[in-house]
Scaffold this motif. Structure first.
Motif, PDB file in Angstrom:
ATOM      1  N   PRO A  45       0.830  -1.218   0.000  1.00 65.41           N
ATOM      2  CA  PRO A  45       0.000   0.000   0.000  1.00 65.41           C
ATOM      3  C   PRO A  45       0.860   1.263   0.000  1.00 65.41           C
ATOM      4  O   PRO A  45       0.481   2.290  -0.530  1.00 65.41           O
ATOM      5  CB  PRO A  45      -0.809  -0.123   1.289  1.00 65.41           C
ATOM      6  CG  PRO A  45      -0.051  -1.080   2.153  1.00 65.41           C
ATOM      7  CD  PRO A  45       0.770  -1.958   1.265  1.00 65.41           C
ATOM      8  N   VAL A  46       2.052   1.160   0.613  1.00 67.26           N
ATOM      9  CA  VAL A  46       2.973   2.306   0.643  1.00 67.26           C
ATOM     10  C   VAL A  46       4.274   1.844   0.009  1.00 67.26           C
ATOM     11  O   VAL A  46       4.845   0.822   0.401  1.00 67.26           O
ATOM     12  CB  VAL A  46       3.224   2.769   2.103  1.00 67.26           C
ATOM     13  CG1 VAL A  46       4.345   3.803   2.160  1.00 67.26           C
ATOM     14  CG2 VAL A  46       1.947   3.336   2.695  1.00 67.26           C
ATOM     15  N   GLU A 106       8.888   5.536   2.297  1.00 64.03           N
ATOM     16  CA  GLU A 106       8.820   6.719   3.169  1.00 64.03           C
ATOM     17  C   GLU A 106      10.058   7.557   2.846  1.00 64.03           C
ATOM     18  O   GLU A 106      11.183   7.055   2.937  1.00 64.03           O
ATOM     19  CB  GLU A 106       8.871   6.323   4.655  1.00 64.03           C
ATOM     20  CG  GLU A 106       7.786   5.366   5.105  1.00 64.03           C
ATOM     21  CD  GLU A 106       6.434   6.043   5.346  1.00 64.03           C
ATOM     22  OE1 GLU A 106       6.366   7.289   5.304  1.00 64.03           O
ATOM     23  OE2 GLU A 106       5.443   5.309   5.549  1.00 64.03           O
ATOM     24  N   ARG A 166       5.098  10.379   2.324  1.00 63.03           N
ATOM     25  CA  ARG A 166       4.741   8.956   2.239  1.00 63.03           C
ATOM     26  C   ARG A 166       4.301   8.677   0.803  1.00 63.03           C
ATOM     27  O   ARG A 166       3.327   9.276   0.323  1.00 63.03           O
ATOM     28  CB  ARG A 166       3.614   8.649   3.219  1.00 63.03           C
ATOM     29  CG  ARG A 166       3.058   7.241   3.061  1.00 63.03           C
ATOM     30  CD  ARG A 166       2.225   6.847   4.247  1.00 63.03           C
ATOM     31  NE  ARG A 166       3.045   6.806   5.448  1.00 63.03           N
ATOM     32  CZ  ARG A 166       2.568   6.727   6.678  1.00 63.03           C
ATOM     33  NH1 ARG A 166       1.277   6.703   6.879  1.00 63.03           N
ATOM     34  NH2 ARG A 166       3.372   6.675   7.714  1.00 63.03           N
ATOM     35  N   TYR A 225       2.408   6.750  -1.343  1.00 62.06           N
ATOM     36  CA  TYR A 225       1.341   5.747  -1.436  1.00 62.06           C
ATOM     37  C   TYR A 225       1.393   5.096  -2.810  1.00 62.06           C
ATOM     38  O   TYR A 225       1.724   5.755  -3.801  1.00 62.06           O
ATOM     39  CB  TYR A 225      -0.025   6.421  -1.257  1.00 62.06           C
ATOM     40  CG  TYR A 225      -0.245   6.954   0.140  1.00 62.06           C
ATOM     41  CD1 TYR A 225      -0.644   6.113   1.169  1.00 62.06           C
ATOM     42  CD2 TYR A 225      -0.058   8.306   0.416  1.00 62.06           C
ATOM     43  CE1 TYR A 225      -0.853   6.604   2.452  1.00 62.06           C
ATOM     44  CE2 TYR A 225      -0.257   8.804   1.700  1.00 62.06           C
ATOM     45  CZ  TYR A 225      -0.660   7.944   2.710  1.00 62.06           C
ATOM     46  OH  TYR A 225      -0.851   8.435   3.984  1.00 62.06           O
ATOM     47  N   SER A 226       1.017   3.831  -2.895  1.00 65.93           N
ATOM     48  CA  SER A 226       1.062   3.185  -4.209  1.00 65.93           C
ATOM     49  C   SER A 226      -0.088   3.670  -5.101  1.00 65.93           C
ATOM     50  O   SER A 226       0.017   3.625  -6.312  1.00 65.93           O
ATOM     51  CB  SER A 226       1.016   1.667  -4.064  1.00 65.93           C
ATOM     52  OG  SER A 226      -0.210   1.297  -3.514  1.00 65.93           O
ATOM     53  N   ASP A 227      -1.160   4.179  -4.473  1.00 68.19           N
ATOM     54  CA  ASP A 227      -2.256   4.746  -5.263  1.00 68.19           C
ATOM     55  C   ASP A 227      -1.796   6.111  -5.792  1.00 68.19           C
ATOM     56  O   ASP A 227      -1.556   7.037  -5.006  1.00 68.19           O
ATOM     57  CB  ASP A 227      -3.477   4.890  -4.338  1.00 68.19           C
ATOM     58  CG  ASP A 227      -4.616   5.620  -5.008  1.00 68.19           C
ATOM     59  OD1 ASP A 227      -4.441   6.079  -6.157  1.00 68.19           O
ATOM     60  OD2 ASP A 227      -5.679   5.749  -4.376  1.00 68.19           O
ATOM     61  N   LYS A 286      -3.462   9.266  -4.359  1.00 69.64           N
ATOM     62  CA  LYS A 286      -3.127   9.557  -2.950  1.00 69.64           C
ATOM     63  C   LYS A 286      -1.693  10.095  -2.838  1.00 69.64           C
ATOM     64  O   LYS A 286      -1.398  10.991  -2.058  1.00 69.64           O
ATOM     65  CB  LYS A 286      -3.239   8.256  -2.133  1.00 69.64           C
ATOM     66  CG  LYS A 286      -4.419   8.242  -1.187  1.00 69.64           C
ATOM     67  CD  LYS A 286      -4.535   6.916  -0.487  1.00 69.64           C
ATOM     68  CE  LYS A 286      -4.411   7.060   1.008  1.00 69.64           C
ATOM     69  NZ  LYS A 286      -4.500   5.770   1.706  1.00 69.64           N
ATOM     70  N   PHE A 287      -0.799   9.506  -3.646  1.00 68.13           N
ATOM     71  CA  PHE A 287       0.607   9.923  -3.656  1.00 68.13           C
ATOM     72  C   PHE A 287       0.699  11.382  -4.118  1.00 68.13           C
ATOM     73  O   PHE A 287       1.376  12.209  -3.488  1.00 68.13           O
ATOM     74  CB  PHE A 287       1.381   8.992  -4.608  1.00 68.13           C
ATOM     75  CG  PHE A 287       2.805   9.370  -4.866  1.00 68.13           C
ATOM     76  CD1 PHE A 287       3.679   9.676  -3.835  1.00 68.13           C
ATOM     77  CD2 PHE A 287       3.305   9.389  -6.171  1.00 68.13           C
ATOM     78  CE1 PHE A 287       5.010  10.009  -4.087  1.00 68.13           C
ATOM     79  CE2 PHE A 287       4.617   9.711  -6.441  1.00 68.13           C
ATOM     80  CZ  PHE A 287       5.475  10.034  -5.400  1.00 68.13           C
ATOM     81  N   GLU A 327      -0.541  13.685  -1.444  1.00 65.94           N
ATOM     82  CA  GLU A 327       0.453  13.802  -0.356  1.00 65.94           C
ATOM     83  C   GLU A 327       1.543  14.803  -0.767  1.00 65.94           C
ATOM     84  O   GLU A 327       1.962  15.643   0.025  1.00 65.94           O
ATOM     85  CB  GLU A 327       1.061  12.402  -0.089  1.00 65.94           C
ATOM     86  CG  GLU A 327       2.335  12.367   0.738  1.00 65.94           C
ATOM     87  CD  GLU A 327       2.098  12.307   2.244  1.00 65.94           C
ATOM     88  OE1 GLU A 327       0.930  12.394   2.660  1.00 65.94           O
ATOM     89  OE2 GLU A 327       3.105  12.194   2.992  1.00 65.94           O
TER      90      GLU A 327
END
Ligand code: FAD
Length: 496
Positions: free
Chosen positions: A84-85, A88, A98, A100-102, A105-106, A109
């Motif tokens: 999922p991540v 970091e 962070r 994120y693999s999405d 979301k990445f 962030e």
């Protein structure tokens, strides 16, 4: 049945064995070490388990394909999940991103932590996917030494899109054109290190690499990275492949320009026979050492063998007596001056006093890799390949700098937490795997013509002789080493 000798049980050697066994050959692998895997191996230290080399698993379908061609269910051999991540990222100014693999979301962030727009990140990843799709079939999945490679639809699509591929710019130039925030330029410049190159020199086409992580995914095998080797060895054995460990090959026997066998030092302790004869020979040994050590009477392609090598690694495997909630499986602590770091690596052949640090902690996903409440830290920095530096001096200094930097950013004295330690450097990587100068990925990709300067998967001088692994076409890393096996096995004529 026709017979094949494979020299080396690195990931590409094992994959070639599986592919040729599936074609009906009788295959024997000769391995100098007492266990398989080469760089993809593991060890234990005082209750901590460590994957010795690769820690990032991408493109798992190249592994799955091997089970499928053998008519087996991959799930009967290996289990792995998508992370999922992905990573970091820590910066000296206190920023913590962070990844994120999405992708959505990445990108969010990044916008929140740096102000770099979400839209710019998503369009960068989209372009990465486009460049991969245009070039992968051409440069990664075929021999570059066949006319048919250059005269098909994939090639025409590549020529047509050439202006969009950024082959005449560096990766750093592409990233600076795309992003305003230097932290995000640094984050995407790091992908040059995935094949041991310098982002300030490697061509912009390396922009394809983030696509593999963010659009395809980063994975982790439930039993650790070494389980990739173990599962493929089990599959190969199920298919009748014979593994001879502790057996170093000293020569590929060539008669009338034809490879006819290999000369081992010994087999299972028995004295060496004159030679073992085989119909086909495949070398998974580094290409430089294959020519220099195993083919002393064959004219070597000097220009190819003398190409500058990729970077190497200095790894501190630490048993850590505490756990850190802010860390994940993959963690990066960036240097302040990235350009200076790569200048040290590739031009001064030394280690900067502020190296970017990578920590891989498999116990985050596989708790039995460390005692309860503890963590197994694979702490790695990129270092130059081995050209006779004073490694002992460099290692002492790097260790001090790494501990100071980690202690500063994590606000804890790391030196007090190290319960046990094992160190690998370019010399030990070279000794354990026969990798020329301890390079992790064969030749570097700092030159835009590098793809054409990697050795082909077949000998042009000696019949029935093939080459696989990270030092030959299409390059280093697990996915490309697996593709080298696919290309080479495709070139070997069927046994009947
Ligand atoms: P190698 O692993 O190089 O193995 C060659 C084998 O041949 C060895 O077992 C050796 O003993 C044997 N051999 C050599 N000569 C002889 C001889 N004469 N007789 C008998 N046996 C012989 N890749 C990734 O995809 N992701 C990562 O995160 C990643 N991180 C890495 C980190 C480190 C520290 C290292 C070292 C590598 C990393 N890589 C990573 C690169 C990846 O490990 C390699 O590209 C890949 O494993 C190379 O496989 P190979 O088939 O070329 O064989």
């Amino acid at each position: 049945r026709k017979t094949v000798a494979i020299i080396g049980s690195g990931i590409a050697g094992i994959a070639t064995a599986i592919r040729l066994a599936a074609k009906g050959f009788r295959v024997t692998i000769f391995e100098a070490n007492s266990s398989p895997g080469g760089k993809l191996s593991e060890f234990e230290l005082e209750g901590y388990r460590f994957d010795a080399g690769p820690s990032l698993f991408t493109m798992p379908h190249f592994v799955e394909e091997l089970f499928l061609i053998a008519g087996k269910n991959p799930a009967d051999y290996i289990a792995y999940g998508k992370l999922p991540v992905i990573c970091e990222y820590f910066y000296e100014d206190g920023t913590h991103i962070r990844a994120y693999s999405d992708p959505e979301k990445f990108a969010e962030e990044i916008e929140q932590k740096t102000g770099q727009s979400k839209k710019s990140v998503l369009s960068y990843l989209k372009q990465s996917a486009f460049k991969y799709e245009v070039t992968a079939n051409l440069f990664l999945k075929r021999s570059l030494h066949k006319l048919s490679t250059w005269l098909n639809l994939d090639a025409i699509r590549g020529y047509w899109n050439l202006p969009k591929l950024d082959v005449f710019q560096t990766l750093n130039e592409v990233n600076e054109r795309h992003f305003q925030d230097p932290r995000i330029v640094q984050l995407f410049n790091r992908y040059a290190t995935y094949n041991g190159s310098n982002p300030y020199e490697t061509p912009g086409i390396m922009h394809i690499i983030p696509h593999l992580e963010y659009n395809v995914g980063a994975f982790f095998p439930a039993k650790g990275m070494y389980n990739i080797t173990q599962s493929l060895v089990r599959l190969a054995e199920d298919m009748g492949v014979l593994f001879c460990y502790n057996t170093r090959i000293n020569e590929i026997v060539v008669l009338n320009n034809k490879a006819v066998g290999v000369r081992p030092n010994k087999i299972d302790g028995r004295p060496a026979p004159t030679y073992e004869s085989f119909d086909v020979v495949v070398s998974n040994m580094d290409i430089v050492n294959t020519y220099r050590k195993l083919l002393p009477h064959v004219a070597a392609p000097t220009r190819i063998l003398e190409q500058p090598k990729s970077s190497s690694a200095l790894i501190f495997y630490w048993g850590i007596t505490r756990s850190f909630f802010e860390l994940d499986l993959h963690n990066i602590f960036f240097s302040k001056d990235y350009q200076h770091e790569f200048d040290c690596l590739f031009h001064k052949q030394t280690i900067s006093n502020d190296p970017t640090i990578y920590i891989n902690i498999t116990s985050k996903y596989k708790p039995d890799d460390a005692p309860s409440g503890c963590e197994n830290w694979f702490t790695m920095i990129n270092v130059p390949n081995n050209s006779g530096q004073d490694w002992d001096g460099l290692i002492d200094e790097a260790r001090r700098n790494i501990i100071l930097k980690l202690s500063r950013i994590l606000k804890t004295d790391i030196s007090k937490l190290i319960a046990c330690e094992y160190i690998q450097d370019p010399r030990t990587i070279e000794a354990r795997t026969s990798s020329s100068q301890g390079a992790l990925y064969g030749i570097s990709s700092n030159n835009r013509y590098a793809a054409f300067l990697r050795h082909d998967n077949k000998s042009s001088k000696v019949k029935n002789l093939y080459f696989v692994g990270g030092s030959v076409h299409p390059g280093g890393g697990i996915p490309l080493s697996l593709l080298s096996a696919k290309i080479a096995a495709g070139m070997v004529k069927d046994p009947v």
